[in-house]
Design an enzyme around this catalytic site. Structure first.
Site, PDB file in Angstrom:
ATOM      1  N   ASP A   1      -9.725  -6.126  -4.085  1.00  0.00           N
ATOM      2  CA  ASP A   1      -9.275  -4.892  -3.438  1.00  0.00           C
ATOM      3  C   ASP A   1     -10.054  -3.708  -4.002  1.00  0.00           C
ATOM      4  OD1 ASP A   1      -7.802  -2.612  -2.557  1.00  0.00           O
ATOM      5  OD2 ASP A   1      -6.013  -3.861  -2.359  1.00  0.00           O
TER       6      ASP A   1
ATOM      7  N   HIS B   1      -7.554  -6.066   0.271  1.00  0.00           N
ATOM      8  CA  HIS B   1      -6.415  -5.193   0.569  1.00  0.00           C
ATOM      9  C   HIS B   1      -5.607  -5.761   1.739  1.00  0.00           C
ATOM     10  CE1 HIS B   1      -4.311  -1.435  -0.039  1.00  0.00           C
ATOM     11  NE2 HIS B   1      -4.354  -1.181   1.264  1.00  0.00           N
TER      12      HIS B   1
ATOM     13  N   SER C   1       0.838  -1.199   0.000  1.00  0.00           N
ATOM     14  CA  SER C   1       0.000   0.000   0.000  1.00  0.00           C
ATOM     15  C   SER C   1       0.878   1.256   0.000  1.00  0.00           C
ATOM     16  CB  SER C   1      -0.954  -0.048   1.197  1.00  0.00           C
ATOM     17  OG  SER C   1      -1.999   0.879   1.064  1.00  0.00           O
TER      18      SER C   1
END
Length: 273
Positions: A215, A243, A122
């Protein structure tokens, strides 16, 4: 146990991958999230986990499992309301100091392998790609590769990474396609006309992109691949997840295969006959 410590001294001689956690977590949490990946890579790589410099609120769903694992950290500002403004140069200095601290600590523990790759999730993936880009643009201005004053990153593994990338050296890279280190991490992608106007922001160093098909940010992750990576330099792994970091054996084995391939192609590992 310190966040970046490896409990397996048999990895001390192996090439190393520096791992950058997502926003609102920390190195200790990311080590736990990567536990299966670390196990499967342990015959080829030593993973070292860096801690971001700035305090943060916990990220989404972090407290459901890791509530007692604070303090939580971030590499970049996630919002103007929650995170105070900071001079881009000071932000970059703090980021670099955090990376250096993790690497120096691993050296003190007796690790001797070269710093070969980056791996991030991320916000950490955005930082890994940005570090590669900084190396690329700096190398383009040097008269000799031996003049490099840091690691020679060969590749980056980007799990759920999104753009725009961050300019960590404005003296070498000024482009409307990148943001500065004091900006908001979730800034929208630049207009496609700006992206098409130049190539200074385009990564040519090898990357592995890991996309969870469930995601919510999948389209943003695909944009990072399409708009910031030169065709032919990136490989993509898609898996049936949201995610998070893959932990199921079949997904981890597939990811490890991509990492070993890019490490072999870049000369970090010897090709198996």
């Amino acid at each position: 146990m310190p966040a970046n410590r490896s409990s397996d001294d048999s990895t001390l001689h192996l090439p190393r991958i520096l791992c950058l956690h997502g926003g609102g977590t920390n190195a200790r949490i990311f080590r736990a999230q990567c536990r299966i990946l670390t196990r499967y890579l342990s015959t080829a790589f030593r993973l070292c986990f860096a801690e971001a410099p700035f305090l943060s609120q916990p990220g989404p769903d972090v407290t459901s499992v890791y509530k007692e694992f604070g303090p939580f950290k971030r590499w970049l500002r996630s919002s103007a309301r929650d995170h105070p403004e900071i001079d881009p140069a000071l932000a970059t200095e703090a980021i670099d100091a955090s990376l250096r601290d993790a690497m120096d600590e691993d050296d003190r523990r007796g690790a001797t392998g070269e710093w070969a790759g980056l791996l991030g999730f991320s916000q950490g993936a955005k930082m890994c790609a940005s570090l590669l880009l900084r190396q690329q643009v700096r190398d383009a201005t040097r008269t000799s590769p031996s003049a490099r004053d840091g690691p020679n990153w060969r590749f980056a593994v980007l799990l759920a990474g999104r753009g725009p990338l961050v300019s960590l050296d404005p003296a070498c890279l000024t482009s409307p396609a990148v943001v500065d280190a004091g900006g908001i991490a979730m800034t929208a992608f630049p207009d496609e006309r700006l992206l098409a106007a130049g190539t200074a922001h385009v990564l040519r160093l090898p990357t592995v992109h890991v996309h969870g098909m469930l995601d919510p940010g999948l389209e943003e992750h695909r944009k990072l691949l399409a708009q910031y990576c030169e065709e032919g330099t990136a490989r993509v792994m898609e898996w049936e997840g949201n995610h998070r970091v893959p932990i199921k054996t079949k997904d981890v084995v597939a990811l490890v295969g991509h990492v070993l391939e890019v490490a072999t192609e870049t000369g970090v590992l010897q090709r198996r006959i």
